[in-house]
Design a protein around this motif. Structure first.
Motif, short mmCIF file in Angstrom:
data_model
loop_
_atom_site.label_atom_id
_atom_site.label_comp_id
_atom_site.label_asym_id
_atom_site.label_seq_id
_atom_site.Cartn_x
_atom_site.Cartn_y
_atom_site.Cartn_z
N LYS A 119 0.58 8.95 4.44
CA LYS A 119 -1.13 9.19 5.16
C LYS A 119 0.13 9.24 6.59
CE LYS A 119 -5.46 8.27 7.05
NZ LYS A 119 -5.98 7.29 6.85
N GLU A 120 0.08 7.93 6.48
CA GLU A 120 1.22 7.82 8.11
C GLU A 120 2.31 8.36 8.42
OE1 GLU A 120 -0.57 7.55 10.86
OE2 GLU A 120 -2.05 7.53 9.88
N LYS A 121 2.99 8.44 6.82
CA LYS A 121 4.32 8.78 6.53
C LYS A 121 5.26 7.44 7.57
CE LYS A 121 2.54 13.68 6.51
NZ LYS A 121 1.70 13.65 6.42
N ASN A 122 5.06 6.74 6.82
CA ASN A 122 6.03 5.41 7.63
C ASN A 122 6.45 4.23 6.22
OD1 ASN A 122 3.21 4.14 7.60
ND2 ASN A 122 4.62 2.69 8.94
N ASP A 165 3.54 4.83 2.64
CA ASP A 165 2.10 5.24 3.42
C ASP A 165 2.06 6.55 3.14
OD1 ASP A 165 0.18 6.08 4.48
OD2 ASP A 165 0.11 4.67 6.27
N TRP A 222 5.53 0.68 5.15
CA TRP A 222 4.70 -0.10 5.94
C TRP A 222 5.60 -1.40 4.98
CZ3 TRP A 222 0.92 -3.43 3.12
CH2 TRP A 222 -0.03 -3.68 3.80
N ARG A 234 -3.25 5.01 -0.42
CA ARG A 234 -2.36 5.82 1.04
C ARG A 234 -0.99 5.99 0.36
NH1 ARG A 234 -4.48 4.08 6.25
NH2 ARG A 234 -2.17 5.00 6.83
#
Length: 144
Positions: free
Chosen positions: A65-68, A63, A70, A44
């Protein structure tokens, strides 16, 4: 003090760091599994660690994928030594080299983490989850 990319072999020590913190404590330490960590650092996104004398004292994981963000955690006894700031910089530099999409994170209010993110230029954009503050960083603000 060595900063480097996290590997699967680091996960045992990453979990020790994650479960040693005094703020943003996991209500259930088993809710973040080794498999989760492997997925985040190999599929990710990417992670980085800081080690001193072969012991991991801090880590960060982003991350794509979620643009955060983690995770960004430092063992309490190693706080206030610039480790979090360095891991934060490495992580965001890498993130914005990959994509220029805004990145977000959530953290508990009234914590050192909240103060840290405000100082680093993150903008509060609302709430997330169970009362966490949701912050966002844009490419433009990061590059200032």
């Amino acid at each position: 003090m060595i900063f480097r990319e996290a590997t699967i072999e680091d996960i045992k020590q990453i979990q020790i760091v994650r479960n040693s913190v005094k703020e943003n404590i996991l209500s259930n330490p088993e809710s973040v599994t080794d498999e989760d960590c492997i997925e985040y650092i190999t599929q990710r996104g990417k992670g980085w660690i800081c080690e001193i004398d072969k012991n991991i004292v801090g880590f960060s994981i982003v991350d794509l994928k979620e643009k955060n963000i983690w995770a960004l955690f430092i063992k309490p006894e190693f706080e206030k030594q610039g480790i979090g700031r360095k891991l934060h910089k490495i992580m965001l530099d890498w993130y914005f080299e990959q994509i220029r999409t805004n990145v977000w994170l959530g953290t508990s209010p009234n914590t050192r983490a909240e103060m840290f993110y405000r100082k680093m230029g993150w903008e509060e954009i609302g709430t997330h989850g169970d009362g966490e503050i949701k912050f966002e960083m844009t490419y433009e603000n990061w590059m200032l």
